[in-house]
Structures are given as C-alpha cells and as structure tokens.
Write an enzyme that holds these catalytic residues in place. Structure first.
Site, PDB file in Angstrom:
ATOM      1  N   ASP A 164      63.787  70.177  40.567  1.00 11.89           N
ATOM      2  CA  ASP A 164      64.424  71.077  41.516  1.00 11.89           C
ATOM      3  C   ASP A 164      63.857  72.462  41.237  1.00 11.89           C
ATOM      4  OD1 ASP A 164      66.272  70.991  43.745  1.00 11.89           O
ATOM      5  OD2 ASP A 164      67.390  72.507  42.651  1.00 11.89           O
TER       6      ASP A 164
ATOM      7  N   HIS B  97      54.773  76.813  38.003  1.00  9.85           N
ATOM      8  CA  HIS B  97      56.070  76.509  37.409  1.00  9.85           C
ATOM      9  C   HIS B  97      56.228  74.996  37.183  1.00  9.85           C
ATOM     10  CE1 HIS B  97      55.786  76.648  41.714  1.00  9.85           C
ATOM     11  NE2 HIS B  97      56.832  75.860  41.845  1.00  9.85           N
TER      12      HIS B  97
ATOM     13  N   ASN C  61      59.940  65.081  49.072  1.00 13.65           N
ATOM     14  CA  ASN C  61      59.041  66.148  49.519  1.00 13.65           C
ATOM     15  C   ASN C  61      57.601  65.749  49.182  1.00 13.65           C
ATOM     16  OD1 ASN C  61      57.361  68.483  49.331  1.00 13.65           O
ATOM     17  ND2 ASN C  61      59.186  69.781  49.336  1.00 13.65           N
TER      18      ASN C  61
ATOM     19  N   GLY D 206      56.003  75.740  51.291  1.00 15.24           N
ATOM     20  CA  GLY D 206      57.169  76.563  50.979  1.00 15.24           C
ATOM     21  C   GLY D 206      56.832  78.048  50.945  1.00 15.24           C
ATOM     22  N   TYR D 207      57.215  78.690  49.861  1.00 16.29           N
ATOM     23  CA  TYR D 207      57.022  80.143  49.731  1.00 16.29           C
ATOM     24  C   TYR D 207      55.631  80.505  49.196  1.00 16.29           C
ATOM     25  CZ  TYR D 207      62.127  80.258  50.247  1.00 16.29           C
ATOM     26  OH  TYR D 207      63.407  80.120  50.725  1.00 16.29           O
TER      27      TYR D 207
HETATM   28  P1  IMP Z   1      63.652  71.773  46.143  1.00 19.06           P
HETATM   29  O1  IMP Z   1      63.276  71.713  44.723  1.00 19.06           O
HETATM   30  O2  IMP Z   1      63.082  70.627  46.941  1.00 19.06           O
HETATM   31  O3  IMP Z   1      65.120  71.983  46.377  1.00 19.06           O
HETATM   32  O4  IMP Z   1      62.848  73.022  46.700  1.00 19.06           O
HETATM   33  C1  IMP Z   1      63.472  74.134  47.207  1.00 19.06           C
HETATM   34  C2  IMP Z   1      62.545  74.920  48.086  1.00 19.06           C
HETATM   35  O5  IMP Z   1      61.756  75.741  47.246  1.00 19.06           O
HETATM   36  C3  IMP Z   1      61.565  74.131  48.934  1.00 19.06           C
HETATM   37  O6  IMP Z   1      62.077  73.830  50.178  1.00 19.06           O
HETATM   38  C4  IMP Z   1      60.411  75.102  49.066  1.00 19.06           C
HETATM   39  O7  IMP Z   1      60.668  75.990  50.101  1.00 19.06           O
HETATM   40  C5  IMP Z   1      60.482  75.873  47.778  1.00 19.06           C
HETATM   41  N1  IMP Z   1      59.523  75.383  46.790  1.00 19.06           N
HETATM   42  C6  IMP Z   1      59.680  74.421  45.852  1.00 19.06           C
HETATM   43  N2  IMP Z   1      58.563  74.293  45.122  1.00 19.06           N
HETATM   44  C7  IMP Z   1      57.683  75.194  45.633  1.00 19.06           C
HETATM   45  C8  IMP Z   1      56.355  75.530  45.306  1.00 19.06           C
HETATM   46  O8  IMP Z   1      55.706  74.975  44.418  1.00 19.06           O
HETATM   47  N3  IMP Z   1      55.802  76.510  46.046  1.00 19.06           N
HETATM   48  C9  IMP Z   1      56.451  77.149  47.063  1.00 19.06           C
HETATM   49  N4  IMP Z   1      57.696  76.872  47.413  1.00 19.06           N
HETATM   50  C10 IMP Z   1      58.311  75.896  46.696  1.00 19.06           C
END
Ligand code: IMP
Length: 205
Positions: free
Chosen positions: A74, A185, A14, A158-159
């Site tokens: 994650d 976070h 990512n 993301g969000y």
């Molecule tokens: P993962 O850690 O790549 O599995 O992230 C899961 C999902 O959480 C991502 O696809 C984003 O939609 C969301 N996400 C992870 N980190 C962030 C952040 O810092 N801000 C907003 N959304 C996040």
C-alpha cells in the site's frame, strides 16, 4: 530432492504495481504468482487508516482466499505543505473512483502558489507478507522529492509525472521503468522485506 518453488501470491489488482513488483521479485526457491490466477479471491476494501493496515488487509485476505503466502503493498504520497495529504487516501484524493489525472489536478490546485522549495513530498510504501495461518511481517520504503508545478513525462503511473525525486532532474514519469525501479519507494520496501522472503526460500531447499 529439491522441493518445488513455493508459490507466493502478489496481491494487487493494479497492473502497474504488479509489473513493478514482478520486475523486482526474483528469488530462487520462490515463485511469485498474480492474484488474477485466483478468480475466487474477491476485492478488498482499503478502508484502513494507515498504509500498514491496508497492506496487511490485502495480504491477509489473499492468503486466506488462496491458502498461500501473500504479499501486498500500500502506497501513499505524503506532501509536507498539505500536512501529509493525500497519504493513505492517495488513490481517491479527488473522490471515490477518481482517475490519476483527477488526483494530479487536485494536487496541483492544492499547491497553487506554493514555491518549489516548499513542495517537499515523499512516496511511502508498506509491503506486508502474510501466511494463511495469520503470521505477518511488514516492511517500509520511502523516497523523498518535490511536487512539480506541471506534469512531466509519459511513463509510470499515478502521481509519477508530478514527482521529482531529490537529487534527480527527471520526474518519475520521465524515467525508464528500470530507472524508477532502482530508486523507488517500492524498491526500498522490497529490499526491506527481502530477509523474510529469503528465510522462506531457504526453508524450501
Ligand atoms: P494503493 O497503494 O494502490 O492504494 O495506491 C494509492 C495511489 O497512490 C495509487 O492510486 C496511485 O495514484 C498512487 N501510487 C501508488 N504507487 C505509486 C507510484 O509508484 N507512483 C505514483 N503513484 C503511485
């Protein structure tokens, strides 16, 4: 004589997360390199039931593929009124292959009619650091806030456009990268994994 810096692989595909982590990780004695430098390292299925399991799986797989220590995060958005959902399923909340916009739209639908005070949520991030010999350590970071009733801001990913951190007036997507990175976070998790990284760096000197 000083040894060359030890390379640590940052195991994320990512680009947003990679950029945020790169901005936070600077330690003398360590060189953080992207997983994209190792084309042979294949993708990892994030099928764990917890953030910790997925972070460990990604870091372990990258360490095994590269022979270097590897770090992976994650992250999940946990919404109180939804019993902690989407949580570990945040990336595919609206279904396999869903876009950020699809996920945000589903979240807004799920919270329709829920008043602002009851829209409590938290981003939780787990970072795992693994060695090729299988040793591992994890650390966690969390930031609390509320889910807005409509997206605000164009930065972040993301969000972020729906997340208003407690005590703030701007959504994560209205903050500059530096502002988000100072309270996020991910920053908290990096801070908590720092002692393990510093120990490795000290061993290099
Ligand atoms: P993962 O850690 O790549 O599995 O992230 C899961 C999902 O959480 C991502 O696809 C984003 O939609 C969301 N996400 C992870 N980190 C962030 C952040 O810092 N801000 C907003 N959304 C996040």
């Amino acid at each position: 004589m000083k040894s060359p810096p030890e390379k640590i692989v940052v195991a994320t595909a990512n680009r947003h997360k990679a950029a945020e982590l790169a901005a936070m990780l600077a330690l003398p004695g360590l060189e953080f390199v992207p997983l994209s430098d190792f084309p042979a390292a294949g993708p990892v299925e994030e099928d764990g039931l917890t953030l910790e399991e997925n972070a460990l799986k990604k870091a372990r797989s990258a360490a095994a593929a590269t022979g270097l220590r590897a770090l992976a995060d994650d992250t999940g958005l946990e919404v109180e009124a939804l019993g902690g959902a989407p949580g570990v399923y945040s990336a595919r909340y609206a279904g396999e292959g869903s876009s950020y916009a699809d996920n945000n739209a589903k979240l807004l639908r799920a919270l329709e009619g829920v008043p602002f005070e009851a829209r409590k949520a938290a981003f939780r991030c787990v970072i795992a650091l693994c060695s090729p010999d299988g040793a591992s350590v994890t650390a966690e970071g969390r930031v609390a806030g509320r889910i807005l009733e409509a997206p605000r801001g164009a930065d972040g990913f993301g969000y972020d456009p729906l997340f208003l951190p407690d005590g703030g007036r701007a959504s994560f997507a209205e903050l500059s990268a530096e502002e988000k990175n100072s309270i996020s976070h991910r920053r908290a998790a990096v801070r908590n994994i720092l002692p393990a990284l510093e120990k490795i760096a000290d061993e290099q000197v």
